[in-house]
Structure formats: structure tokens, C-alpha cells
Design a protein around this motif. Structure first.
Motif, PDB file in Angstrom:
ATOM      1  N   SER A  50       0.820  -1.201   0.000  1.00 46.54           N
ATOM      2  CA  SER A  50       0.000   0.000   0.000  1.00 46.54           C
ATOM      3  C   SER A  50       0.860   1.260   0.000  1.00 46.54           C
ATOM      4  CB  SER A  50      -0.935   0.002   1.205  1.00 46.54           C
ATOM      5  OG  SER A  50      -1.829   1.073   1.121  1.00 46.54           O
ATOM      6  N   GLY A  51       1.965   1.229   0.742  1.00 46.87           N
ATOM      7  CA  GLY A  51       2.877   2.369   0.776  1.00 46.87           C
ATOM      8  C   GLY A  51       3.480   2.649  -0.591  1.00 46.87           C
ATOM      9  N   ALA A  52       3.843   1.589  -1.305  1.00 48.33           N
ATOM     10  CA  ALA A  52       4.405   1.751  -2.649  1.00 48.33           C
ATOM     11  C   ALA A  52       3.361   2.319  -3.602  1.00 48.33           C
ATOM     12  CB  ALA A  52       4.929   0.408  -3.162  1.00 48.33           C
ATOM     13  N   LYS A  53       2.150   1.795  -3.528  1.00 46.59           N
ATOM     14  CA  LYS A  53       1.091   2.287  -4.418  1.00 46.59           C
ATOM     15  C   LYS A  53       0.798   3.762  -4.151  1.00 46.59           C
ATOM     16  CE  LYS A  53      -3.402   1.289  -6.311  1.00 46.59           C
ATOM     17  NZ  LYS A  53      -4.101   0.191  -6.891  1.00 46.59           N
ATOM     18  N   HIS A  54       0.726   4.118  -2.880  1.00 45.57           N
ATOM     19  CA  HIS A  54       0.447   5.507  -2.505  1.00 45.57           C
ATOM     20  C   HIS A  54       1.557   6.447  -3.002  1.00 45.57           C
ATOM     21  CE1 HIS A  54      -1.308   8.743  -0.156  1.00 45.57           C
ATOM     22  NE2 HIS A  54      -0.095   9.015   0.294  1.00 45.57           N
ATOM     23  N   ALA A  55       2.802   5.974  -2.951  1.00 47.54           N
ATOM     24  CA  ALA A  55       3.941   6.788  -3.380  1.00 47.54           C
ATOM     25  C   ALA A  55       4.170   6.735  -4.888  1.00 47.54           C
ATOM     26  CB  ALA A  55       5.202   6.335  -2.642  1.00 47.54           C
ATOM     27  N   GLY A  56       3.416   5.875  -5.592  1.00 47.43           N
ATOM     28  CA  GLY A  56       3.587   5.739  -7.032  1.00 47.43           C
ATOM     29  C   GLY A  56       4.851   4.985  -7.406  1.00 47.43           C
ATOM     30  N   VAL A  57       5.266   4.078  -6.516  1.00 47.15           N
ATOM     31  CA  VAL A  57       6.487   3.301  -6.721  1.00 47.15           C
ATOM     32  C   VAL A  57       6.103   1.856  -7.023  1.00 47.15           C
ATOM     33  CG1 VAL A  57       8.601   2.493  -5.591  1.00 47.15           C
ATOM     34  CG2 VAL A  57       7.738   4.782  -5.106  1.00 47.15           C
ATOM     35  N   GLU A  58       6.809   1.246  -7.945  1.00 51.00           N
ATOM     36  CA  GLU A  58       6.533  -0.151  -8.285  1.00 51.00           C
ATOM     37  C   GLU A  58       6.836  -1.060  -7.089  1.00 51.00           C
ATOM     38  OE1 GLU A  58       7.788  -3.496 -11.623  1.00 51.00           O
ATOM     39  OE2 GLU A  58       9.026  -1.716 -11.371  1.00 51.00           O
TER      40      GLU A  58
END
Length: 94
Positions: A50-58
Motif C-alpha cells: 500500500s505504501g508503494a502504491k500511494h507513493a507511485g512506486v513499483e
């Protein structure tokens, strides 16, 4: 919140997406989370996802691969991270 596992950095985000995915995909009951270290690691996986998705990171890890990054000595850090992200230990306002 950022954590490092096996030399890789992950941004954790405890939001409704992480909670719902943990429940739906891994049947994790967060009210009993401390009882099972595999569930703790799995919950951290969903927060990292979820943290990656929120930050726009793969985010390119499957659950099993992510669990393989966690060493036994990381468990205390993971537990503290979960407590902080879930609001545990915060002083109540009067």
C-alpha cells in the motif's frame, strides 16, 4: 514510515487498503496480530504494498518473496513499526 529489510527499503502505509487486503488475501485478524510472527510479516507486506502504491512506486514482490527478506532479528522492528502505524503508544488527549 520507512523500514529496511535485507538491504532493501520499503515505505509502510497502514490504510484501509492494507487492512482490507490483509483480511481478504491472508485472512489476517489484526486484533490477534501479535500471536503469529508469519501474520506479522504478512501484514507488513500489505502495508509495504500500500505504501508503494500511494507513493507511485513499483512493488514487485510476491508475499513469499517478501517474507524471505525478513530475518528473525527484524521481528522486533516490525512489531514496533506496526504499533506506531496503528496508533499504539500514542498519548490520549484530555
Amino acid at each position: 514510515m520507512l523500514i529496511e529489510l535485507s538491504g532493501k527499503e520499503f515505505r509502510l502505509r497502514c490504510d484501509m487498503r492494507a487492512l482490507a487486503n490483509a483480511k481478504r488475501e491472508a485472512n489476517i485478524d489484526i486484533s490477534n496480530l501479535g500471536d503469529d510472527v508469519v501474520e506479522v510479516g504478512s501484514f507488513v507486506y500489505f502495508m509495504a504494498q500500500s505504501g508503494a502504491k500511494h507513493a507511485g512506486v513499483e512493488f514487485k514482490y510476491e508475499l513469499d518473496d517478501f517474507l524471505g527478506l525478513i530475518e528473525v532479528q527484524d521481528l522486533e522492528t516490525l512489531g514496533a513499526s506496526i504499533t506506531k502505524l496503528m496508533g499504539g503508544g500514542a498519548e490520549k488527549k484530555r
